[in-house]
Design an enzyme around this catalytic site. Structure first.
Site, PDB file in Angstrom:
ATOM      1  N   HIS A  51       0.889  -1.163   0.000  1.00  0.00           N
ATOM      2  CA  HIS A  51       0.000   0.000   0.000  1.00  0.00           C
ATOM      3  C   HIS A  51       0.928   1.214   0.000  1.00  0.00           C
ATOM      4  O   HIS A  51       2.087   1.112   0.421  1.00  0.00           O
ATOM      5  CB  HIS A  51      -0.883   0.024   1.245  1.00  0.00           C
ATOM      6  CG  HIS A  51      -1.840  -1.127   1.312  1.00  0.00           C
ATOM      7  ND1 HIS A  51      -1.861  -2.022   2.346  1.00  0.00           N
ATOM      8  CD2 HIS A  51      -2.799  -1.525   0.439  1.00  0.00           C
ATOM      9  CE1 HIS A  51      -2.803  -2.928   2.120  1.00  0.00           C
ATOM     10  NE2 HIS A  51      -3.383  -2.654   0.975  1.00  0.00           N
ATOM     11  N   ASP A  54       2.440   1.599   3.207  1.00  0.00           N
ATOM     12  CA  ASP A  54       3.411   0.559   3.603  1.00  0.00           C
ATOM     13  C   ASP A  54       4.803   1.002   3.156  1.00  0.00           C
ATOM     14  O   ASP A  54       5.813   0.635   3.754  1.00  0.00           O
ATOM     15  CB  ASP A  54       3.117  -0.792   2.934  1.00  0.00           C
ATOM     16  CG  ASP A  54       1.825  -1.440   3.431  1.00  0.00           C
ATOM     17  OD1 ASP A  54       1.523  -1.316   4.632  1.00  0.00           O
ATOM     18  OD2 ASP A  54       1.128  -2.059   2.602  1.00  0.00           O
TER      19      ASP A  54
HETATM   20  C1  GLO Z   1      -9.173  -7.059   0.627  1.00  0.00           C
HETATM   21  C2  GLO Z   1      -8.194  -7.013  -0.439  1.00  0.00           C
HETATM   22  C3  GLO Z   1      -6.905  -6.323  -0.013  1.00  0.00           C
HETATM   23  C4  GLO Z   1      -6.127  -5.887  -1.229  1.00  0.00           C
HETATM   24  C5  GLO Z   1      -4.954  -5.042  -0.855  1.00  0.00           C
HETATM   25  C6  GLO Z   1      -4.131  -4.616  -2.042  1.00  0.00           C
HETATM   26  O1  GLO Z   1     -10.168  -7.710   0.581  1.00  0.00           O
HETATM   27  O2  GLO Z   1      -7.947  -8.300  -0.899  1.00  0.00           O
HETATM   28  O3  GLO Z   1      -6.155  -7.148   0.801  1.00  0.00           O
HETATM   29  O4  GLO Z   1      -5.694  -6.975  -1.948  1.00  0.00           O
HETATM   30  O5  GLO Z   1      -5.412  -3.936  -0.180  1.00  0.00           O
HETATM   31  O6  GLO Z   1      -4.815  -3.771  -2.838  1.00  0.00           O
END
Ligand code: GLO
Ligand code: MG
Length: 350
Positions: A51, A54
């Site tokens: 993210h 992150d």
């Molecule tokens: C939630 C999502 C989340 C995304 C992450 C990357 O349900 O799967 O984990 O994959 O935020 O965009």
């Protein structure tokens, strides 16, 4: 038929969690965010899903230049450890401005916040060394159907896609569909919606999708078929492999732990279509059980990777000639027994 790809694996640091859920507090100590990076290579992973915050943990408190300096420092740290950033996703679902969604909020100020933050995520992505940003459209949707003009919402989403494509001529947008949670009715619930948005955009080749197994199951769809559909359009940017026990909350269980045959079929689709040949990652998005203790807790990640690799072996030894013969004879009963016995490792009687 199989391409013998050496698969590259990725996961996001949020996959190592403290075990909190909406009904109770954390059950494990927090593991230092940047120390998580050192765990990747020894477990056989080389890609990090990020993210924006992150990469730059205090994103809201730093200015634009400081954020980019931090992102290039992270890039250097990754280089030193033989790691790469797979993508950066703007985390639009935590901010006060996005309580009711970002790109599709009814508030013009909040929509502006979401767009600005997304363009900043593009810059962060480039500084940390990736050309992909992921749109997981968490709060883009409604809790009650009457809350938003849905047609307008889809037009607004398309506008944002085009703004991002125009902002950086090399960036790719990978849309991760999910039908619900946290919203009740999410916009872009399926792969079909994501791919339609791609084709409607100003440069469809740069708009792809990330397919998460659990999200497809939540939409009552078959994850392997969703992946095949995206591959047919050359739009499978990445996958988030995991599993899900039916139509309930998003479980992010270890891959193959609920429906082994559906997992096998996902692996078959990836194997038979040369997925990974151009460097695409086998991404995981799995949660450890709340009950699991340890520091850090990572078995769910190494187990999922191992289950995937075991299924790759199964996919490679699946006798395609035999499958073709069953298809030719339209003997799907025979094909089913062969497939199940192949998975069980029992002597084939089909
Ligand atoms: C939630 C999502 C989340 C995304 C992450 C990357 O349900 O799967 O984990 O994959 O935020 O965009
Ligand atoms: Mg995901």
């Amino acid at each position: 038929m199989s391409n013998k790809t050496n698969y590259r694996f990725s996961f996001g640091p949020w996959n190592i969690s403290e075990g909190a859920d909406p009904f109770g507090p954390t059950t494990r100590k927090a593991y230092d965010h940047e120390s998580k990076f050192a765990l990747y290579r020894p477990m056989g992973f080389e890609g990090i899903q990020f993210h924006d915050d992150d990469v730059v943990p205090n994103l809201a408190e730093v200015n634009v230049t400081q954020a980019l300096v931090k992102a290039s420092e992270v890039k250097k740290a990754l280089d030193n450890q033989g790691l790469v950033a797979e993508f950066v996703a703007p985390r639009l679902w935590f901010a006060g401005q996005t309580i009711d969604g970002g790109y599709t909020s009814n508030s013009a100020n909040d929509r502006k916040y979401a767009l600005d933050r997304t363009l900043q995520a593009v810059d962060i992505a480039r500084s940390v060394g990736t050309k992909a940003i992921v749109f997981w459209l968490a709060r883009e949707g409604t809790y009650i159907r009457e809350a938003k003009d849905v047609k307008l919402a889809y037009q607004r989403l398309l506008e944002v896609v085009n703004r991002v494509l125009d902002y950086d001529k090399e960036i790719e947008i990978w849309i991760e569909p999910k039908p619900n949670e946290p919203t009740d009715l999410a916009f872009v619930p399926t792969t079909g919606h994501a791919i339609s948005l791609a084709y409607a955009s100003d440069d469809h080749k740069r708009v792809k999708t990330v397919i998460e197994s659990a999200h497809a199951i939540l939409a009552n769809l078959d994850p392997g078929d969703e992946m095949a559909f995206a591959l047919a359009h050359d739009k499978l940017g990445s996958v988030h492999l995991n599993d899900q026990n039916g139509l309930k909350y998003d479980q992010d269980k270890s891959f193959g732990s609920v429906n082994l045959r559906a997992a096998f079929n996902q692996v078959l689709v990836l194997e038979d279509n040369d997925y990974g040949r151009r460097g695409e990652f086998v991404g995981l998005d799995v949660k450890a059980m709340r009950t699991q203790s340890g520091f850090p807790v990572v078995k769910h990640l190494s187990n999922t990777r191992q289950i995937f690799l075991d299924l790759v072996e199964k996919a490679r030894s699946y006798d395609r000639k035999r499958v073709a013969a069953y298809r030719e004879a339209r003997d799907y009963e025979g094909l089913e027994l062969y497939t199940v016995q192949h998975l069980l490792g029992t002597k084939s009687t089909a």
